[in-house]
Design a protein around this motif. Structure first.
Motif, PDB file in Angstrom:
ATOM      1  N   VAL A  16      45.728  36.805  56.173  1.00  0.00           N
ATOM      2  CA  VAL A  16      46.504  35.660  55.516  1.00  0.00           C
ATOM      3  C   VAL A  16      48.003  36.784  54.706  1.00  0.00           C
ATOM      4  O   VAL A  16      47.255  37.825  54.207  1.00  0.00           O
ATOM      5  N   THR A  17      48.787  35.934  55.291  1.00  0.00           N
ATOM      6  CA  THR A  17      49.814  37.029  54.787  1.00  0.00           C
ATOM      7  C   THR A  17      51.058  36.544  53.293  1.00  0.00           C
ATOM      8  O   THR A  17      50.262  35.539  53.936  1.00  0.00           O
ATOM      9  N   GLN A  18      50.915  37.225  52.062  1.00  0.00           N
ATOM     10  CA  GLN A  18      51.988  36.373  51.732  1.00  0.00           C
ATOM     11  C   GLN A  18      52.776  37.875  50.365  1.00  0.00           C
ATOM     12  O   GLN A  18      52.426  38.279  50.389  1.00  0.00           O
ATOM     13  N   ALA A  19      53.453  37.408  50.702  1.00  0.00           N
ATOM     14  CA  ALA A  19      55.012  38.386  49.811  1.00  0.00           C
ATOM     15  C   ALA A  19      54.433  39.616  50.586  1.00  0.00           C
ATOM     16  O   ALA A  19      55.307  40.924  49.361  1.00  0.00           O
ATOM     17  N   GLY A  20      54.375  39.585  51.859  1.00  0.00           N
ATOM     18  CA  GLY A  20      54.104  41.264  52.845  1.00  0.00           C
ATOM     19  C   GLY A  20      52.888  42.057  52.135  1.00  0.00           C
ATOM     20  O   GLY A  20      52.975  43.251  52.669  1.00  0.00           O
ATOM     21  N   ILE A  21      52.125  40.882  51.421  1.00  0.00           N
ATOM     22  CA  ILE A  21      50.608  41.639  51.971  1.00  0.00           C
ATOM     23  C   ILE A  21      49.762  40.874  52.360  1.00  0.00           C
ATOM     24  O   ILE A  21      49.814  39.906  52.412  1.00  0.00           O
ATOM     25  N   THR A  22      49.271  42.067  53.454  1.00  0.00           N
ATOM     26  CA  THR A  22      48.091  40.971  54.471  1.00  0.00           C
ATOM     27  C   THR A  22      46.616  41.844  53.442  1.00  0.00           C
ATOM     28  O   THR A  22      46.466  42.503  53.557  1.00  0.00           O
ATOM     29  N   VAL A  23      45.704  41.020  53.728  1.00  0.00           N
ATOM     30  CA  VAL A  23      44.211  40.740  53.274  1.00  0.00           C
ATOM     31  C   VAL A  23      43.531  40.447  54.342  1.00  0.00           C
ATOM     32  O   VAL A  23      43.994  38.938  54.938  1.00  0.00           O
ATOM     33  N   ASP A  24      42.400  40.344  54.152  1.00  0.00           N
ATOM     34  CA  ASP A  24      41.538  40.137  55.181  1.00  0.00           C
ATOM     35  C   ASP A  24      40.519  38.778  54.980  1.00  0.00           C
ATOM     36  O   ASP A  24      39.421  38.885  54.210  1.00  0.00           O
ATOM     37  N   VAL A  25      40.518  37.687  54.876  1.00  0.00           N
ATOM     38  CA  VAL A  25      39.280  36.382  54.042  1.00  0.00           C
ATOM     39  C   VAL A  25      38.322  36.311  55.329  1.00  0.00           C
ATOM     40  O   VAL A  25      37.945  36.558  56.065  1.00  0.00           O
ATOM     41  N   LYS A  26      37.395  36.897  54.753  1.00  0.00           N
ATOM     42  CA  LYS A  26      35.520  36.841  55.469  1.00  0.00           C
ATOM     43  C   LYS A  26      34.584  36.063  54.985  1.00  0.00           C
ATOM     44  O   LYS A  26      34.711  35.693  53.813  1.00  0.00           O
ATOM     45  N   ILE A  27      34.936  34.600  56.072  1.00  0.00           N
ATOM     46  CA  ILE A  27      33.379  33.162  55.375  1.00  0.00           C
ATOM     47  C   ILE A  27      32.482  33.389  56.396  1.00  0.00           C
ATOM     48  O   ILE A  27      32.632  33.450  57.796  1.00  0.00           O
ATOM     49  N   PHE A  28      31.396  34.065  55.688  1.00  0.00           N
ATOM     50  CA  PHE A  28      29.926  34.142  56.431  1.00  0.00           C
ATOM     51  C   PHE A  28      28.525  34.321  55.689  1.00  0.00           C
ATOM     52  O   PHE A  28      28.692  34.256  54.962  1.00  0.00           O
ATOM     53  N   ARG A  29      28.321  33.904  56.675  1.00  0.00           N
ATOM     54  CA  ARG A  29      26.572  33.955  56.493  1.00  0.00           C
ATOM     55  C   ARG A  29      25.438  34.266  57.320  1.00  0.00           C
ATOM     56  O   ARG A  29      25.846  34.344  59.048  1.00  0.00           O
ATOM     57  N   PHE A  30      24.331  34.599  57.377  1.00  0.00           N
ATOM     58  CA  PHE A  30      23.663  34.880  58.489  1.00  0.00           C
ATOM     59  C   PHE A  30      23.378  33.553  59.800  1.00  0.00           C
ATOM     60  O   PHE A  30      22.917  32.466  59.425  1.00  0.00           O
TER      61      PHE A  30
END
Length: 85
Positions: A16-30
């Motif tokens: 996800v990128t906003q204002a030139g900053i990108t982060v990686d969203v991780k949604i997980f489970r077993f």
């Protein structure tokens, strides 16, 4: 004896990128357990923000991320640069 378990990632995960900053969203489970979903956001340097709570659905986890993004901005997920003196 610890059993190896496979992690299942939600298709809602990703950059996800906003204002030139990108982060990686991780949604997980077993995989195959029906466990609740965990939400983690990783910045460009590997800094991690993990929610203490878990979520019944992957959509609830993503909504929690979107709410934090709207309230605090993407900069809240980025670790401050190291300062050297």
């Amino acid at each position: 004896m610890t059993e190896d378990r496979t992690i299942e990632y939600s298709p809602l995960s990703g950059p996800v990128t906003q204002a030139g900053i990108t982060v990686d969203v991780k949604i997980f489970r077993f995989l195959g357990t029906g466990d609740p979903w965990t939400l983690e956001v990783v910045d460009h340097e590997g800094g991690s923000t993990v929610w203490d709570e878990t979520f019944l659905t992957e959509h609830a986890a993503y909504e929690a991320f979107r709410n934090a993004l709207a309230q605090e901005g993407i900069g809240s997920f980025v670790m401050p640069p190291e300062t050297r003196h």
